[in-house]
Design a protein around this motif. Structure first.
Motif, PDB file in Angstrom:
ATOM      1  N   LEU A   1      74.176 -50.766  90.984  1.00 23.81           N
ATOM      2  CA  LEU A   1      72.223 -51.386  91.010  1.00 23.81           C
ATOM      3  C   LEU A   1      72.503 -52.387  89.977  1.00 23.81           C
ATOM      4  CD1 LEU A   1      71.785 -47.882  91.278  1.00 23.81           C
ATOM      5  CD2 LEU A   1      71.167 -49.307  93.126  1.00 23.81           C
ATOM      6  N   ARG A   2      72.564 -52.604  88.717  1.00 26.80           N
ATOM      7  CA  ARG A   2      72.314 -53.783  87.589  1.00 26.80           C
ATOM      8  C   ARG A   2      72.731 -55.261  88.460  1.00 26.80           C
ATOM      9  NH1 ARG A   2      74.273 -50.860  82.936  1.00 26.80           N
ATOM     10  NH2 ARG A   2      73.449 -48.957  82.140  1.00 26.80           N
ATOM     11  N   ILE A   3      73.799 -55.537  88.963  1.00 22.55           N
ATOM     12  CA  ILE A   3      74.406 -56.321  89.536  1.00 22.55           C
ATOM     13  C   ILE A   3      73.355 -57.217  90.420  1.00 22.55           C
ATOM     14  CG2 ILE A   3      76.208 -57.091  90.832  1.00 22.55           C
ATOM     15  CD1 ILE A   3      78.218 -55.591  88.921  1.00 22.55           C
ATOM     16  N   GLU A   4      72.940 -55.485  91.443  1.00 26.55           N
ATOM     17  CA  GLU A   4      72.498 -56.004  93.292  1.00 26.55           C
ATOM     18  C   GLU A   4      71.211 -56.579  92.263  1.00 26.55           C
ATOM     19  OE1 GLU A   4      71.429 -56.611  96.628  1.00 26.55           O
ATOM     20  OE2 GLU A   4      72.845 -56.760  95.822  1.00 26.55           O
ATOM     21  N   ALA A   5      70.714 -55.998  90.788  1.00 32.70           N
ATOM     22  CA  ALA A   5      69.456 -56.465  90.941  1.00 32.70           C
ATOM     23  C   ALA A   5      69.065 -57.471  90.322  1.00 32.70           C
ATOM     24  CB  ALA A   5      68.834 -55.519  89.479  1.00 32.70           C
TER      25      ALA A   5
ATOM     26  N   VAL B   1      61.483 -56.064  91.308  1.00 31.80           N
ATOM     27  CA  VAL B   1      63.441 -55.185  90.489  1.00 31.80           C
ATOM     28  C   VAL B   1      62.554 -53.874  90.495  1.00 31.80           C
ATOM     29  CG1 VAL B   1      64.778 -54.755  89.139  1.00 31.80           C
ATOM     30  CG2 VAL B   1      64.093 -57.050  89.965  1.00 31.80           C
ATOM     31  N   PHE B   2      61.884 -53.549  89.430  1.00 29.69           N
ATOM     32  CA  PHE B   2      61.971 -52.084  88.865  1.00 29.69           C
ATOM     33  C   PHE B   2      61.266 -51.253  90.007  1.00 29.69           C
ATOM     34  CE2 PHE B   2      58.469 -49.842  87.997  1.00 29.69           C
ATOM     35  CZ  PHE B   2      58.305 -48.141  86.553  1.00 29.69           C
TER      36      PHE B   2
ATOM     37  N   LEU C   1      63.592 -47.078  91.221  1.00 28.96           N
ATOM     38  CA  LEU C   1      62.914 -46.284  91.810  1.00 28.96           C
ATOM     39  C   LEU C   1      63.369 -46.050  92.719  1.00 28.96           C
ATOM     40  CD1 LEU C   1      58.588 -46.617  90.395  1.00 28.96           C
ATOM     41  CD2 LEU C   1      60.426 -45.390  89.204  1.00 28.96           C
ATOM     42  N   ASP C   2      63.180 -46.563  94.016  1.00 30.13           N
ATOM     43  CA  ASP C   2      63.655 -46.269  94.751  1.00 30.13           C
ATOM     44  C   ASP C   2      65.352 -45.613  95.421  1.00 30.13           C
ATOM     45  OD1 ASP C   2      61.238 -47.309  96.143  1.00 30.13           O
ATOM     46  OD2 ASP C   2      61.897 -49.155  96.350  1.00 30.13           O
ATOM     47  N   GLN C   3      66.114 -45.880  94.093  1.00 26.26           N
ATOM     48  CA  GLN C   3      67.097 -45.371  94.048  1.00 26.26           C
ATOM     49  C   GLN C   3      67.834 -44.545  93.509  1.00 26.26           C
ATOM     50  OE1 GLN C   3      69.741 -47.203  95.529  1.00 26.26           O
ATOM     51  NE2 GLN C   3      68.797 -48.998  96.206  1.00 26.26           N
ATOM     52  N   GLY C   4      66.745 -43.941  93.019  1.00 28.53           N
ATOM     53  CA  GLY C   4      66.734 -42.188  91.930  1.00 28.53           C
ATOM     54  C   GLY C   4      66.446 -42.181  90.663  1.00 28.53           C
ATOM     55  N   GLN C   5      66.306 -43.860  90.648  1.00 26.04           N
ATOM     56  CA  GLN C   5      66.463 -43.726  88.857  1.00 26.04           C
ATOM     57  C   GLN C   5      64.468 -43.597  88.728  1.00 26.04           C
ATOM     58  OE1 GLN C   5      67.256 -47.147  86.655  1.00 26.04           O
ATOM     59  NE2 GLN C   5      69.316 -47.138  87.736  1.00 26.04           N
TER      60      GLN C   5
ATOM     61  N   SER D   1      64.206 -46.780  85.114  1.00 24.06           N
ATOM     62  CA  SER D   1      63.968 -48.151  86.161  1.00 24.06           C
ATOM     63  C   SER D   1      63.468 -49.261  84.862  1.00 24.06           C
ATOM     64  CB  SER D   1      62.937 -47.739  86.938  1.00 24.06           C
ATOM     65  OG  SER D   1      63.321 -46.766  88.068  1.00 24.06           O
ATOM     66  N   PHE D   2      62.266 -49.163  84.262  1.00 24.72           N
ATOM     67  CA  PHE D   2      62.032 -50.746  82.988  1.00 24.72           C
ATOM     68  C   PHE D   2      63.446 -50.356  82.180  1.00 24.72           C
ATOM     69  CE2 PHE D   2      60.292 -51.523  79.645  1.00 24.72           C
ATOM     70  CZ  PHE D   2      59.905 -52.894  80.139  1.00 24.72           C
TER      71      PHE D   2
END
Length: 403
Positions: A256-260, A273-274, A278-282, A287-288
């Motif tokens: 997820l970090r790479i995609e972000a 990006v935040f 969130l949408d990915q379940g964090q 997320s912050f």
């Protein structure tokens, strides 16, 4: 070089004050979201860069140590310029020079780092979370985990070599130096996290720093150099993999970090990006913290990113390939020597004659998984063979049944 690089604390200088996160999350809870405003202290590394550039000019490129010095000093000089540029778009270009981009191909002319990340995200999203064991769902506080890790480390070293501390200002959930491991106060961890921290932070990042301090000639091997980041993070993630400490959730977080990072480079701002995390379940807090990693040192308005998180998958593939190559070439001892300090995969190969003649000292401490060479060789031998089987040639239930 050690003296010149001592003050270039890239990650620390690019970090955000804790109050930025607290203010953002407080406003978010009230339904108001705005871009964080971060001010960075002015830095001047003119003298350090002058010294580092002199090392680059004077080092003997025909000698393995001279080549190491020139390449290391050059990246330290780039890191110094990055610190002087904090808060500007220039940081993106310098970050890419140090850590690469998500759209670069993986070793062996494979898919791009972003494509690999999307693959792991897709697999993680398809898995049934009901399969998680009850123990994997129990959360461990940072305080409890610090006590558990401290006991594990004291047992390993037969004494207090590494101190585990709580840090409320830490961006990542954990970070390691030579003599201390920091955990973010208030973060929640799992049993998987405990093993990951032990294998990743303690038995790679801390051990390579401690062993680097033992070097009689090359003391810079104790430094967390930008140049060795991909190998260090790749080796640490490989350690999680080889010990069974990594789970698909961890692979998803790294991916997820790479995609972000890719999305930020494509124009997404901090809030976008935040919300992606969130949408990915964090959680909002995680997320912050995740979005903050992407926007360290750069404007939060989009089109810029701090790209360090792209090295994890690229480093993992590189280290895994290196160990397989070492087995085939009957050079598994090079894998052990990687722990003698913070070096690249190319360094340890060039340094082989220097280890043989005693100029470089072999590592004093090694993680248990690499000490058991037979077990490591067995896993790598199977990996070498299994990679010859093409899954795209096994289609349908009948073909799978024939297995």
């Amino acid at each position: 070089m050690v003296r010149a690089a001592r003050g270039i604390r890239l990650l620390a200088l690019a970090s955000w004050p804790a109050e930025v996160g607290a203010r953002f999350l407080k406003e978010f809870a009230r339904g108001r979201v705005r871009l964080p405003e971060v001010r960075y202290a002015a830095q001047d590394f003119t003298e350090a860069r002058r010294e580092l550039d002199a090392i680059v000019r004077e080092a003997d490129r025909d000698h393995p140590l001279g080549q190491y010095l020139a390449e290391s000093a050059r990246t330290w000089s780039i890191a110094a310029e990055l610190c002087e540029s904090l808060g500007t778009p220039r940081v993106t270009d310098l970050s890419v020079a140090l850590f690469g981009r998500p759209d670069e191909p993986l070793p062996g002319h494979g898919p791009t780092t972003r494509e690999a990340a999307q693959h792991f995200i897709s697999i993680a999203n398809e898995l049934d979370h009901a399969l998680l064991a009850p123990s994997e769902q129990i959360r461990i506080s940072a305080t409890a985990l610090s006590l558990q890790l401290q006991r594990d480390l004291d047992d390993f070293f037969d004494g207090r070599r590494i101190e585990v501390q709580l840090d409320p200002d830490l961006i990542a959930k954990a970070a390691a130096g030579a003599t201390r491991i920091r955990l973010r106060t208030g973060a929640a961890f799992s049993e998987y996290d405990r093993q990951q921290l032990l294998q990743h932070e303690a038995f790679v990042h801390s051990l390579t720093a401690l062993n680097g301090r033992e070097q009689p000639v090359l003391g810079s091997l104790a430094l967390s150099s930008p140049r060795s980041t991909a190998t260090q993070e790749g080796l640490a993630t490989f350690a999680e993999q080889i010990t069974g400490s990594i789970d698909i959730g961890r692979m998803k977080r790294l991916s997820l970090r790479i995609e972000a990072v890719a999305r930020a480079l494509d124009g997404a701002d901090f809030v976008e990006v935040f919300r992606y995390f969130l949408d990915q379940g964090q959680t909002a807090e995680d997320s912050f913290a995740s979005a903050q990693r992407v926007f360290r040192g750069v404007p939060t308005t989009g089109g810029a990113a701090f790209t360090k998180d792209t090295v994890y998958l690229r480093g993992l593939v590189g280290v895994h390939t290196f160990f397989r190559w070492s087995l085939r070439q009957q050079k598994l001892h090079l894998g052990r020597w990687l722990f003698a300090g913070k070096m690249t995969l190319a360094d340890v190969q060039r340094f082989e004659p220097l280890f043989d003649c005693g100029v470089l000292k072999r590592p004093r401490w090694l993680p248990p998984w690499i000490v058991r060479a037979n077990g490591l060789a067995g896993m790598l031998a199977f990996s070498l063979f299994a990679n010859r089987i093409r899954l795209d040639a096994i289609a349908g239930p009948d073909a799978v049944a024939d297995l």
